[in-house]
Scaffold this motif. Structure first.
Motif: not given
Ligand SMILES: *[C@@H]1O[C@H](CO)[C@@H](O)[C@H](O)[C@H]1NC(C)=O
Ligand SMILES: *[C@@H]1O[C@H](CO)[C@@H](O)[C@H](O)[C@H]1NC(C)=O
Ligand SMILES: *[C@@H]1O[C@H](CO)[C@@H](O)[C@H](O)[C@H]1NC(C)=O
Ligand SMILES: *[C@@H]1O[C@H](CO)[C@@H](O)[C@H](O)[C@H]1NC(C)=O
Ligand SMILES: [Cu+2]
Length: 824
Positions: A110-119, A389-397, A403-407, A409-412
């Protein structure tokens, strides 16, 4: 006049039972689809074609709906929607189904949260790596954080954790720190982990001190603001020129600005030459700009030193005339009349904002029915996808989106039917090379990742994401405030393809499956362009990655009297044309360029033990066809009527290599698993199919080419390595002669048979702006499709309800539903 469907309160409509709608009179509906079309249509009242009539919301039984559909459109009777034989029924709101499942604490991607960036920030401060006083301004001598990004754990650790008995690898971040305070000043990259636990945060440098020179950083607000300060006294000198040339403009009026992003500032790390060009941009706010009125006055600020007081300026150019060593020199030449002058017509400045305006042009008559709302999709029983969270399920998928700030969006961990298809599909870089006959923009080139592809600032309601879609959070770090910013920028929705995924009408039966797909869409503004990245998951196992470019083109000043070309308005000779593009406005010239999008595509077909096979689509003499399979056949077997034939040749690529699309040599690029075969003995695989695409045609001698050598290949394949996470170094465009992440060096002869392999897919287009690119450029699209190729034993859709109607009386229908009101 134009009213939205909000219970009639705003429209003043008389609403009975909450489900009366107004339609334009001529709007006839096929009864078979009345529910689907009726629902969600905005109330429309009057308008040029006026004459609205009241129609009652009619709900028909699902059965009759489906019968009609099965019978085919030619048998469907058309009748007005207010057919009196159907008694009005009150409409209910569609079932709401919340796609969000209880989210989990430990999301790997998942993308970093505000809290994680603060850490991350606190950890870097605690270790003295960055200076903190946000009260005192960041200067070029500060150590400060430029980017904070998710650092995805090592693939091996992830696979062990998710599918073996490995330990949880933990959330990790990278931070890029500009260390103006180090000696020598440099750019450092750190991994900060683990973010999920309260203590024992490790900060591990990814580079050695001094390895990445400070001068290889991007042009950020710190440098830009310092340069603008240096220019203040110079503006006073230039004022007479600016007033006379640019319609009485001055530097205080708020419509005249300096544009500092003319590609990287020079080519050497040891000399940083920031080119700044004047342009008109009324009402400009920080981070917001229009590049449609560039002016022919520019100069170089030498920002090599970390002390802005040391910065010198030179290479003053006016209308391509120069260089002048100083503003005074330019002014002198101008006053002497020894240079050609331009004089914008009086009042021109007032027209600038009007030409930028992207609302409706009131001077143009409205198109017929243009104020009627367009068709829209609704979900009778709610979304068919789930989001954990950021895990998506749909029709067998199932997949993780980030997302990354520099580069960007991404799927994993993309799985279909419980088999891994891809470990990672991520945008890595966007590269553009411009060409223009002007000092200001002669050789601009951009690699967007270093400027930040992932400053996602939310969606544009009514444009980016359909109303039935759902949005996920993503965050970026704002270097200026030291704070993370979270927006809802990842749009997920199910899309109605409104046509067949497949169909067959044959003797005795008609059958098919309507195309629907799940779309993940992320849109970002990067400089003048807006880029929309989409992932389309299809029911049959295909996965399309698309990228659209829209927004604004970059322009240069249109100089009608440019001595390098003839008179465009009168002259038909070749010299009347400009070798770098077309005139697109009174004083605007659209500069030619390309857009090339580099993706990392780490396919894991079933597992990580894969090979890259090319299926060459060939033609030739019949005997040639057998050459690879059975060389003993040297003459054409008698049963071939013609001497020539089509055939295919198989190639298992042995070592790391790169390939280009060539329509004259069609081929399939496939990733296969030699240990897993389908029922027919073929290696299970996925094909990588580029959509219509350009390739890099720039000559190798161009100084940018080492920094963007990935663009030379539409598909390159390498062995997976954690040390080769991305297809370039973020900083190479800023150190062209000393690149450290030249992609070609990744192709260093390693074996790729039965290995974990990565495909680097680059697609794009060339762009010759035309007048239709003003003031906005409508979306152009490219991408690539991942397609199951012998992965399954048959078409992988028959675990879904199909439409079927056979002579034997076998009738199957799509899932039934009761028409309902769109639930927003
Ligand atoms: C640019 O600035 C550096 C550092 O102040 C200086 O050494 C160099 O001579 C300057 N270059 C030019 C071309 O003025
Ligand atoms: C080009 O042609 C136009 C139209 O005839 C004319 O107004 C303009 O002065 C010409 N410019 C030059 C540089 O000859
Ligand atoms: C096919 O090839 C054979 C052997 O080379 C040759 O004799 C014959 O003329 C060819 N036929 C045609 C139609 O070209
Ligand atoms: C991959 O498959 C090949 C062929 O079956 C096998 O020899 C090799 O050991 C496998 N590699 C791994 C890492 O499992
Ligand atoms: Cu473009």
């Amino acid at each position: 006049m134009y009213a939205v469907n909000e219970g009639g309160k705003k429209t003043g409509l008389k609403i009975r039972d909450g489900c009366f709608f107004l339609f334009a009179g001529a709007f006839l509906l096929a009864t078979g689809v009345v529910g689907g079309i009726l629902i969600g249509i905005y109330a429309y009242h009057g308008g040029p074609s006026g004459n609205a009539i009241q129609v009652e919301c009619q709900v028909q039984s699902s059965n009759s709906l489906n019968q009609q559909t099965t019978a085919g459109p030619q048998q469907t009777t058309q009748k007005p929607a207010n057919n009196p034989t159907n008694p009005p029924t009150s409409c209910s709101v569609c079932t709401k189904r919340d796609p969000f499942l209880a989210s989990i604490d430990h999301e790997l991607f998942a993308p970093l949260t505000e809290k994680e960036m603060e850490r991350v920030r606190s950890a870097l401060i605690a270790r003295g790596i960055v200076h903190t006083d946000l009260d005192s301004q960041i200067t070029l001598k500060s150590n400060y954080i430029a980017f904070i990004d998710i650092h995805t754990p090592n693939k091996e650790d992830v696979l062990k954790y998710k599918y073996g008995n490995g330990v949880y690898p933990g959330r990790q971040a990278t931070a890029i720190v500009y260390r103006g305070g180090a000696s020598p000043p440099d750019i450092m990259e750190y991994v900060i982990a683990p973010l999920d636990k309260g203590d024992s945060l490790q900060v591990t440098p990814l580079s050695a001190p001094g390895e990445n020179a400070f001068t290889a950083r991007e042009i950020d607000y710190v440098e830009r603001n310092a340069a603008l300060e240096v220019l203040r006294p110079i503006e006073a000198v230039l004022l007479p020129i600016v007033r006379e040339s640019f319609d009485n403009a001055n530097f205080q009026s708020g419509d005249l600005h300096w544009w500092p992003y003319e590609g990287p500032p020079g080519m050497k790390e040891t000399l940083r030459e920031l080119k700044l060009q004047l342009y008109f941009n009324p009402g400009r706010k920080d981070g917001d700009f229009h590049l449609l009125d560039m002016l022919p006055l520019a100069l170089i600020v030498n920002t090599t030193s970390q002390t802005p007081n040391d910065w010198n300026t030179y290479d003053y150019y006016y209308l391509n005339q120069g260089p002048f060593g100083s503003a005074q020199d330019l002014l002198q030449a101008y006053n002497r009349g020894s240079i050609r002058k331009i004089k914008l017509p009086s009042g021109y400045r007032d027209t600038v904002a009007k030409r930028y305006y992207t609302g409706r042009d009131d001077s143009k008559p409205l198109r017929a029915n243009a104020f009627m709302p367009p068709p829209r999709t609704y979900e009778p029983k709610g979304p068919r996808y789930t989001i954990k969270g950021h895990t998506v399920g749909w029709m067998g998928w199932s997949f993780d989106v980030t997302t990354r700030m520099t580069r960007g969006p991404a799927l994993f961990d993309v799985k279909f039917q419980n088999k891994r298809v891809s470990y990672e599909i991520s945008l890595n870089e966007i590269a553009l090379i411009y060409g223009s006959d002007s000092f200001e923009r002669e050789n601009v080139f951009y690699t967007d990742a270093i400027y930040g592809i992932g400053y996602y600032s939310g969606t544009i309601p009514g444009v980016d994401c359909p109303e039935h879609g759902h949005l996920l959070d993503t965050s970026y770090y704002d270097a200026k405030t030291g704070q993370a910013v979270t927006t809802k920028s990842i749009c997920i929705f199910e899309s109605d393809g409104e046509g067949p995924l497949w169909r067959r009408m044959a003797n005795g039966y008609q059958s098919g499956l309507r195309d629907t797909c799940l779309v993940v869409r992320v849109a970002a503004t990067i400089g003048n362009y807006d880029y929309v990245v989409e992932f389309h998951f299809k029911l049959d196992g295909k996965l399309a990655t698309k990228v659209k470019a829209t927004g604004q083109i970059a322009t240069s000043f249109w100089d009608a009297d440019n001595p390098n070309h003839g008179n465009l308005s009168t002259d038909d000779s070749p010299s009347a044309r400009d070798p770098f593009g077309f005139r697109v406005g009174d004083f605007s010239h659209g500069i030619i360029h390309d857009h090339l999008f580099g993706f990392k595509v780490d396919l894991d077909v079933v597992d990580t033990n894969n090979s890259f096979e090319i299926i060459h689509f060939k033609s030739g003499e019949v005997a040639d066809a057998f050459r690879q399979i059975n060389p003993s056949i040297t003459t054409k077997p008698k049963y071939f009527r013609y001497n020539q034939t089509r055939y295919i040749e198989y190639e298992t690529v042995q070592i790391e290599s790169g390939f280009r699309v060539n329509p004259m040599e069609p081929k399939y690029w496939t990733v296969v698993n030699g240990n897993h075969r389908n029922k027919w003995g073929a290696k299970r695989g996925y094909a990588i199919v580029p959509m219509a695409t350009a390739t890099q045609t720039m000559v190798d001698a161009h100084p940018a080419m080492n920094a963007i050598s990935f663009t030379k290949y539409n598909c390159a394949v390498t062995k997976h390595k954690e040390s080769e996470r991305f297809l370039n170094s973020l900083f190479d465009a800023f150190r062209m002669y000393n690149t450290k992440g030249d992609f070609s060096t990744l192709l260093n002869g390693e074996g790729i048979v039965n290995e974990d392999i990565v495909n680097w897919v680059t697609v794009g287009f060339v762009h010759v702006p035309s007048s239709e690119d003003m003031p906005t450029t409508t979306a152009v699209e490219t991408g690539f499709i991942l397609k199951p190729f012998n992965f399954f034993d048959t078409t992988e859709v028959y675990d879904m309800p199909q439409v079927y109607s056979g002579n034997d009386g076998d009738v199957q229908k799509p899932p039934e539903f009761t028409p309902c009101l769109e639930n927003k």
